[in-house]
Scaffold this active site. Sequence first.
Site, short mmCIF file in Angstrom:
data_model
loop_
_atom_site.label_atom_id
_atom_site.label_comp_id
_atom_site.label_asym_id
_atom_site.label_seq_id
_atom_site.Cartn_x
_atom_site.Cartn_y
_atom_site.Cartn_z
N HIS B 49 0.82 -1.21 0.00
CA HIS B 49 0.00 0.00 0.00
C HIS B 49 0.85 1.26 0.00
O HIS B 49 1.93 1.28 0.60
CB HIS B 49 -0.90 0.01 1.24
CG HIS B 49 -1.99 -1.02 1.19
ND1 HIS B 49 -3.13 -0.84 0.47
CD2 HIS B 49 -2.08 -2.25 1.76
CE1 HIS B 49 -3.91 -1.91 0.60
NE2 HIS B 49 -3.28 -2.79 1.37
N LYS B 249 -16.21 -2.44 2.65
CA LYS B 249 -14.78 -2.27 2.90
C LYS B 249 -14.02 -1.97 1.62
O LYS B 249 -12.89 -1.53 1.65
CB LYS B 249 -14.24 -3.54 3.54
CG LYS B 249 -14.23 -3.47 5.04
CD LYS B 249 -13.18 -2.50 5.50
CE LYS B 249 -12.70 -2.87 6.90
NZ LYS B 249 -11.58 -2.01 7.28
N ARG B 310 -7.83 -12.03 8.44
CA ARG B 310 -7.11 -10.88 8.99
C ARG B 310 -7.15 -11.00 10.51
O ARG B 310 -8.21 -11.25 11.08
CB ARG B 310 -7.78 -9.57 8.58
CG ARG B 310 -7.96 -9.39 7.08
CD ARG B 310 -8.82 -8.15 6.84
NE ARG B 310 -9.12 -7.90 5.44
CZ ARG B 310 -10.14 -8.45 4.78
NH1 ARG B 310 -10.92 -9.32 5.39
NH2 ARG B 310 -10.37 -8.13 3.53
#
Lengths: 427, 477
Positions: B49, B249, B310
């Site tokens: 990211h 999301k 996650r």
Amino acid sequence: MLDRMEGKYDVVVVGGGPAGMGAALGARDSGAERVLILDREPEAGGILWQCIHSGFGLHYFREELTGPEYAERFFEKVIDYEVDLVTNSYVSGISVDSDGTKSVRVMNEEHGMDTVNTKSVVLSMGCRERTRGSIRIPGTRPSGVLPAGLAQKIVNLKGYLPGKRIAILGSGDIGLIMARRLTLEGCKVAGVFEIMPYSNGLTRNVVQCLEDFGIPLHLSTTVAYIHGLDRVEKITVAPVSKDLKPDMSRAWDVKCDTLLLSIGLIPENELSLSLGIQMDVVTGGPRVSSTLETSMPGVFASGNVLHVHDLVDFVTRESLLAGQFAGEWAQGVRRPADNIRLVPGDNVRYCVPHSLSPEREHTIYMRCKEAMMPCRIRVGNLMERKLRFVVPAEMIIFKIKPDLLDKFHGDTLRIDILPAEKGKRHD
Amino acid sequence: MYDVAIIGGGVIGCSIARELSRYQVRTVVLEKYAEVGFGTTKTNSGIIHAGHHSSPDTLKGQLVVRGNTLFDQLCSELNFGFARIGELVVAQGEEDIPVLEHLKKQGENKGVPGLEMWDQKRLQREEPNLSHKLVAALHAPSAGVINPYEFAFALIENAVDNGVELKVDSPVLKIDVVKDGFVFHTPHEQIASRFALNCGGIFADKIAQMVGLNDFTINPRKGEEYMLDKRLMGLVRRLIFPVPKPTTKGILIIPTFNGTIMVGPTAEDTDDRYDVTTSYDGAKQVFDFVSNICPSITERETITEFAGLRAVSNTNDFIMGPTNIKGFINVAGIQSPGLTSAPAIAEYVCYILKGEGLVLKPKGNFKHHVPGPPRFGTLGIEEQQKLIKENPLFAKIVCRCELVTEAEIHNAIDHGARTLDGIKFRSRAGMGRCQGGFCTTRCMDILAKRLGLSFHEITKRGGDSWIVTEMGKVKNR
Ligand SMILES: Cc1cc2nc3c(=O)[nH]c(=O)nc-3n(C[C@H](O)[C@H](O)[C@H](O)COP(=O)(O)OP(=O)(O)OC[C@H]3O[C@@H](n4cnc5c(N)ncnc54)[C@H](O)[C@@H]3O)c2cc1C
Ligand SMILES: Cc1cc2nc3c(=O)[nH]c(=O)nc-3n(C[C@H](O)[C@H](O)[C@H](O)COP(=O)(O)OP(=O)(O)OC[C@H]3O[C@@H](n4cnc5c(N)ncnc54)[C@H](O)[C@@H]3O)c2cc1C
């Protein structure tokens, strides 16, 4: 043998399964001198080596042979006919020069990367199996979910079993044959689950491989979930509604350690695509003319790479023809271009070849979309033939004689499968 | 007695192991699976990211930008698959534009380089296959994609080269807190160390409980991902993000490092720590959403699918630092962007260890490099020919979909592969459209020969994931 892979060939055949061997023989019959078969496996014969059951050759040899026996008969002929055969050789690319010569790129452990030049090519790469990903079964991703043909290889060529308690999704022939094979090896086959309301395998296989062994075939039923972290522990199966979606309110669990998938085959056309050959989205194979030539001049196709066959006998017939035309082509014979386009009409999923020429007899291979019985095939307004039944699992084959086409002046010919007309008798 | 024991060989444990291997420290990694990286590390979106999505007020928001900047050097040293392909957050309507502006400002404040607003015209020129209904986009050139498992494999290999010990198939079942450290019980042995790093991913709270710490919980959040056929390669060139909405999301279009397109992930809380299942609902959610953004993507193109968990903590942030038990350090709650943050986390953990009294004396002979695996299928013909000349096994195709050669399978085994998945994630054999139909028995032949195993002893990924069983041993009928 690789030392013989030298100079320029008339015909190079990619793939040495029954289609490839048939094509090579056809090419030699046409008078082509230098013919080469390339196969990535250690031996020619293709998928036949793992098909140790009998049922091959009934049409072609009028004898019931096993897969390896069928392969061996052709293998001997290939040697007799002085075809060059080079195995352990993976064809990784084909290109066409400006003068029409084709260069076939081959990889081989002994000789590295090599190029063979040839006037014409026959594509006979066979097909591969559809996998779990292509039909999307929800659940975990354990070991023990595998295509039925891979299981067949594991049992028949490696001498191991894929598991002990087996469920089979899909009623394709390979799945049916494996149901019997694994039962004979002492495994428990819990059932075969087929999403469609009919079996996708040959009727003789449903009878001989399931019914004779008391293995249940659940039609209109699918696997809706896979359970088990490391290894399959059970599956959830459910009847499907009209839109083929599982009805979870009627679902039940089946305990098993293995789920075989027999859900269809996909022609292996990476090479064809890289050549820019025009494809038929329905068959997954190239579009071909009545000489089995693809949209690339001098490149022909036959066998399962062209469309998935259910019987090897038909593969052989088709490939002999493809080889013949490829051999002619290499010797400079040019047939007039086809001028009649074949169009699949009512209840026809596909037909091969995709076009016809009026001066020859043609064999048409086709499949229906849905089962129908009794019914008739109508070819334009040229001919009509009554059939007892059609089912998607069984290929329909018929001939069109040249005199029929003499009278025809259109440029498209539509083929329909229609319900039999009531009260009217056909011969 | 080790100085440091790392519990958990995911990308976090491996990153820390490699960082510690720069120093004169005795380190051991304890991993419960047959190979490292087989937890969440191999089931994620593989995105490095840029860092503008997360708030600077969180630990994850702070570490992500630093993590991102470390990847160029890491990639040049460790040779894993990584490319900065850039990312677009796309606006589906005018109302999304203020959100893009907010993200841009947030990113700029955090030091994310090169953020730029694109209007519709620019967006259509750069990504012509996206829906023409999209109105604008925020471009982040520093975002990238990575093969996360390759990253983990390279990190641990380099760490082991530099003296770290790796123990796989070694689940930590019990921890004794002793006078100057800890004793870890695995099924095979007991291992002692001064410091313990809890890098247990989804199980980090359970590991903390082994030393009596009950101050945080991990609440797994599942994400399903769908891998599409190669023929869609090139459909989009950059990562495509929707504008984050309070309810959804965000489902992404991910051109993976190898070019194959992946779509996902979903986000669904689950209380089952083994729930890596995919579902009809998940697929529907993904494809319904993505087809609005890129109409040519359909469910029919799926070649495989998977789900990952996650490790979301009750603070919704990373939980890192010393605890009430001296020497026991948490590196927990490492949810997304944990992969991106991994290198920064590793630095930070060394800093924490130093604060706790571990002496970090650099080694004179630290080896920085790991040679990348050969990738025959990606090379030009001349380079291919060169490889074949050096080793004829490069002319033997094992996986025809990804064009993987026998030499590459041997290389994967040389570099630690012990299972079919180990081979697959190192060499790509079995990752293509036929999903192992062709290469499975070939890979098994080679594994059996190299490791001296019988066919039935080979597993997909360790544990009970056997592939075949012996004939004549079945007595069900
Ligand atoms: C499990 C199973 C059961 C069957 N049962 C029956 C039965 O009972 N009766 C019956 O009549 N028929 C049966 N068939 C059908 C019949 O066997 C097939 O239709 C026939 O084998 C197809 O022949 P082919 O040559 O097109 O393909 P294949 O036999 O698949 O041969 C293709 C060959 O091409 C080679 N190849 C592919 N790509 C390359 C490349 N790039 N470079 C080099 N070589 C390459 C492959 O290695 C292979 O050897 C069965 C088929 C299967 C799979
Ligand atoms: C769907 C999804 C998409 C994501 N996408 C991204 C992304 O694009 N970019 C990004 O930056 N991040 C992403 N993430 C987050 C990222 O994947 C994780 O933050 C990262 O992989 C965490 O690594 P880890 O080492 O903490 O966990 P893991 O990889 O799970 O490693 C933990 C290890 O501990 C081992 N272990 C557990 N208990 C024990 C025990 N008792 N004894 C021994 N060993 C034990 C496990 O076996 C496991 O190998 C995503 C996550 C998911 C689920």
